[in-house]
Design a protein around this motif. Structure first.
Motif, PDB file in Angstrom:
ATOM      1  N   ILE A   5       0.884  -1.025   0.025  1.00  0.00           N
ATOM      2  CA  ILE A   5       0.005  -0.056  -0.006  1.00  0.00           C
ATOM      3  C   ILE A   5       1.030   1.122  -0.066  1.00  0.00           C
ATOM      4  CG2 ILE A   5      -1.855   1.311   1.343  1.00  0.00           C
ATOM      5  CD1 ILE A   5      -2.739  -1.327   2.303  1.00  0.00           C
ATOM      6  N   TYR A   6       0.774   2.138  -1.115  1.00  0.00           N
ATOM      7  CA  TYR A   6       1.426   3.317  -1.138  1.00  0.00           C
ATOM      8  C   TYR A   6       0.474   4.483  -0.928  1.00  0.00           C
ATOM      9  CZ  TYR A   6       4.299  -0.104  -3.691  1.00  0.00           C
ATOM     10  OH  TYR A   6       4.940  -1.087  -4.163  1.00  0.00           O
ATOM     11  N   VAL A   7       0.932   5.284   0.123  1.00  0.00           N
ATOM     12  CA  VAL A   7       0.174   6.359   0.680  1.00  0.00           C
ATOM     13  C   VAL A   7       1.071   7.746   0.266  1.00  0.00           C
ATOM     14  CG1 VAL A   7      -0.811   7.673   2.535  1.00  0.00           C
ATOM     15  CG2 VAL A   7      -0.810   5.082   2.485  1.00  0.00           C
ATOM     16  N   SER A  16       1.880  12.797  -9.822  1.00  0.00           N
ATOM     17  CA  SER A  16       3.068  12.728 -10.351  1.00  0.00           C
ATOM     18  C   SER A  16       3.498  11.080 -10.595  1.00  0.00           C
ATOM     19  CB  SER A  16       4.189  13.935 -10.397  1.00  0.00           C
ATOM     20  OG  SER A  16       4.455  13.591  -8.900  1.00  0.00           O
ATOM     21  N   ARG A  17       3.398  10.769  -9.290  1.00  0.00           N
ATOM     22  CA  ARG A  17       4.272   9.400  -9.126  1.00  0.00           C
ATOM     23  C   ARG A  17       3.230   8.412  -9.805  1.00  0.00           C
ATOM     24  NH1 ARG A  17       6.702   8.563  -3.985  1.00  0.00           N
ATOM     25  NH2 ARG A  17       7.402   6.662  -4.690  1.00  0.00           N
ATOM     26  N   SER A  37      -3.605  10.445   0.809  1.00  0.00           N
ATOM     27  CA  SER A  37      -2.999  10.606   2.419  1.00  0.00           C
ATOM     28  C   SER A  37      -4.114  10.706   3.202  1.00  0.00           C
ATOM     29  CB  SER A  37      -2.038  11.625   2.772  1.00  0.00           C
ATOM     30  OG  SER A  37      -2.735  12.772   2.892  1.00  0.00           O
ATOM     31  N   PRO A  38      -4.324  10.182   4.417  1.00  0.00           N
ATOM     32  CA  PRO A  38      -5.375  10.279   5.345  1.00  0.00           C
ATOM     33  C   PRO A  38      -5.694  11.727   5.747  1.00  0.00           C
ATOM     34  CG  PRO A  38      -4.105   8.848   6.356  1.00  0.00           C
ATOM     35  CD  PRO A  38      -3.371   9.315   5.188  1.00  0.00           C
ATOM     36  N   SER A  39      -4.791  12.745   5.538  1.00  0.00           N
ATOM     37  CA  SER A  39      -5.084  14.308   5.993  1.00  0.00           C
ATOM     38  C   SER A  39      -5.663  14.647   4.620  1.00  0.00           C
ATOM     39  CB  SER A  39      -3.719  14.956   6.135  1.00  0.00           C
ATOM     40  OG  SER A  39      -2.788  14.752   4.879  1.00  0.00           O
ATOM     41  N   LEU A  40      -5.553  14.197   3.240  1.00  0.00           N
ATOM     42  CA  LEU A  40      -6.241  14.474   2.262  1.00  0.00           C
ATOM     43  C   LEU A  40      -7.538  14.014   2.120  1.00  0.00           C
ATOM     44  CD1 LEU A  40      -3.429  14.236  -0.486  1.00  0.00           C
ATOM     45  CD2 LEU A  40      -4.513  16.560   0.494  1.00  0.00           C
ATOM     46  N   SER A  44     -12.988   9.620   4.579  1.00  0.00           N
ATOM     47  CA  SER A  44     -13.152   8.618   3.392  1.00  0.00           C
ATOM     48  C   SER A  44     -11.956   7.760   3.426  1.00  0.00           C
ATOM     49  CB  SER A  44     -13.471   9.221   2.104  1.00  0.00           C
ATOM     50  OG  SER A  44     -12.634  10.062   1.718  1.00  0.00           O
ATOM     51  N   TYR A  45     -10.897   8.139   3.918  1.00  0.00           N
ATOM     52  CA  TYR A  45      -9.620   7.256   3.857  1.00  0.00           C
ATOM     53  C   TYR A  45      -9.745   5.945   4.053  1.00  0.00           C
ATOM     54  CZ  TYR A  45      -4.669   5.601   4.641  1.00  0.00           C
ATOM     55  OH  TYR A  45      -3.619   4.904   4.589  1.00  0.00           O
TER      56      TYR A  45
END
Length: 126
Positions: A5-7, A16-17, A37-40, A44-45
């Motif tokens: 899992i890539y966060v 970009s990635r 990220s959870p902050s974004l 809903s994360y």
């Protein structure tokens, strides 16, 4: 097989990635699960990670059409329940999710997938 899992900490890095548009919360491919990220994502994360883990698990055990898999995942998570502001796509099996222009189209697609899978389940039950 274990899921990587890539966060990503910000939208710029995520886009970009991964090459994904900013309005995608997350996605799964053969290399792993990619989520903002959870902050974004805020509340809903967790649901996004669960949604993608279900895709990962299904793909490791079954070969299903993309629309059927999406419908099952959305039914299991319940994430489309009660959504009435967006019409369900009539023929989700003909939609290429890679061509989606916005999150509204993806939600319409998900709703169409859910409706179609529910119809198939009802037919099988009878």
């Amino acid at each position: 097989m274990e899921a990587n899992i890539y966060v990503f900490e910000n939208i710029r890095e995520f886009c970009s990635r991964t090459g994904a548009p900013y309005w995608i919360k997350g996605f799964t491919n053969n290399n792993g699960i990619y989520v903002q990220s959870p902050s974004l994502l805020g509340g809903s994360y967790s649901k996004t990670v669960l949604h993608e883990l279900l895709h990962w698990t299904i793909r490791r055990n079954l070969t299903l059409p993309e629309w059927y898999e999406e419908g099952l995942v959305c039914i299991i998570t319940g994430e489309t329940e009660g959504v009435e502001s967006v019409p369900a796509m009539k023929n989700p099996e003909q939609f290429d999710t890679g061509e989606a222009q916005n999150d509204w189209q993806l939600l319409s697609y998900e709703l169409g997938c859910v409706e179609k899978v529910k119809r198939i389940i009802e037919e099988v039950k009878h």
